[in-house]
Write a protein that holds these residues in place. Structure first.
Motif, mmCIF file in Angstrom:
data_model
loop_
_atom_site.group_PDB
_atom_site.id
_atom_site.type_symbol
_atom_site.label_atom_id
_atom_site.label_comp_id
_atom_site.label_asym_id
_atom_site.label_seq_id
_atom_site.Cartn_x
_atom_site.Cartn_y
_atom_site.Cartn_z
ATOM 1 N N GLU A 88 0.813 -1.222 0.000
ATOM 2 C CA GLU A 88 0.000 0.000 0.000
ATOM 3 C C GLU A 88 0.844 1.270 0.000
ATOM 4 N N ASP A 89 2.105 1.191 0.453
ATOM 5 C CA ASP A 89 2.945 2.400 0.495
ATOM 6 C C ASP A 89 3.730 2.628 -0.798
ATOM 7 N N TRP A 90 3.516 1.780 -1.806
ATOM 8 C CA TRP A 90 4.153 1.966 -3.110
ATOM 9 C C TRP A 90 3.623 3.237 -3.752
ATOM 10 N N VAL A 91 4.488 3.945 -4.483
ATOM 11 C CA VAL A 91 4.071 5.158 -5.195
ATOM 12 C C VAL A 91 4.471 5.058 -6.659
ATOM 13 N N CYS A 92 3.815 5.845 -7.488
ATOM 14 C CA CYS A 92 4.120 5.888 -8.914
ATOM 15 C C CYS A 92 5.584 6.250 -9.104
ATOM 16 N N PRO A 93 6.330 5.461 -9.885
ATOM 17 C CA PRO A 93 7.758 5.735 -10.076
ATOM 18 C C PRO A 93 8.032 6.990 -10.905
ATOM 19 N N VAL A 94 7.011 7.525 -11.561
ATOM 20 C CA VAL A 94 7.193 8.720 -12.386
ATOM 21 C C VAL A 94 6.862 9.993 -11.614
ATOM 22 N N CYS A 95 5.668 10.017 -10.972
ATOM 23 C CA CYS A 95 5.227 11.269 -10.346
ATOM 24 C C CYS A 95 5.061 11.198 -8.836
ATOM 25 N N GLY A 96 5.155 9.993 -8.246
ATOM 26 C CA GLY A 96 5.034 9.861 -6.796
ATOM 27 C C GLY A 96 3.599 9.765 -6.294
ATOM 28 N N ALA A 97 2.631 9.620 -7.198
ATOM 29 C CA ALA A 97 1.232 9.480 -6.782
ATOM 30 C C ALA A 97 1.056 8.193 -5.976
ATOM 31 N N ILE A 98 0.102 8.209 -5.065
ATOM 32 C CA ILE A 98 -0.135 7.029 -4.224
ATOM 33 C C ILE A 98 -0.902 5.953 -4.998
ATOM 34 N N LYS A 99 -0.894 4.753 -4.465
ATOM 35 C CA LYS A 99 -1.528 3.613 -5.127
ATOM 36 C C LYS A 99 -3.011 3.847 -5.391
ATOM 37 N N ASP A 100 -3.689 4.588 -4.531
ATOM 38 C CA ASP A 100 -5.122 4.867 -4.708
ATOM 39 C C ASP A 100 -5.391 5.750 -5.931
ATOM 40 N N ASP A 101 -4.352 6.390 -6.477
ATOM 41 C CA ASP A 101 -4.519 7.234 -7.659
ATOM 42 C C ASP A 101 -4.469 6.429 -8.954
ATOM 43 N N PHE A 102 -4.344 5.113 -8.863
ATOM 44 C CA PHE A 102 -4.307 4.249 -10.042
ATOM 45 C C PHE A 102 -5.682 3.647 -10.290
ATOM 46 N N GLU A 103 -6.003 3.496 -11.566
ATOM 47 C CA GLU A 103 -7.273 2.900 -11.957
ATOM 48 C C GLU A 103 -7.022 1.784 -12.962
ATOM 49 N N PRO A 104 -7.880 0.742 -12.945
ATOM 50 C CA PRO A 104 -7.711 -0.349 -13.913
ATOM 51 C C PRO A 104 -7.847 0.168 -15.346
ATOM 52 N N MET A 105 -7.010 -0.336 -16.229
ATOM 53 C CA MET A 105 -7.115 0.018 -17.633
ATOM 54 C C MET A 105 -8.162 -0.839 -18.294
ATOM 55 N N GLU A 106 -8.888 -0.253 -19.208
ATOM 56 C CA GLU A 106 -9.824 -1.030 -20.005
ATOM 57 C C GLU A 106 -9.027 -1.840 -21.007
ATOM 58 N N GLU A 107 -9.334 -3.102 -21.119
ATOM 59 C CA GLU A 107 -8.603 -3.975 -22.044
ATOM 60 C C GLU A 107 -9.081 -3.777 -23.459
#
Length: 54
Positions: free
Chosen positions: A35-54
């Motif tokens: 849960e403490d992982w962050v975006c390697p590009v901008c530092g956004a938290i994991k909750d800022d990620f959304e599933p991609m539509e396939e």
């Protein structure tokens, strides 16, 4: 496995590749990333990620 996209910068987490710079090995599903992982590009938290539509 499903890919997830950062809603802040557009970085795509692909489980096939993981995020080895952050200690996430290839094959790691997004749900299994700490849960403490962050975006390697901008530092956004994991909750800022959304599933991609396939």
């Amino acid at each position: 496995m499903r890919k997830y996209v950062c809603s802040v910068c557009g970085y795509v987490y692909d489980p096939e590749f993981g995020d080895e710079d952050s200690g996430i090995p290839p094959g790691t599903p997004f749900e299994d990333i700490p849960e403490d992982w962050v975006c390697p590009v901008c530092g956004a938290i994991k909750d800022d990620f959304e599933p991609m539509e396939e």
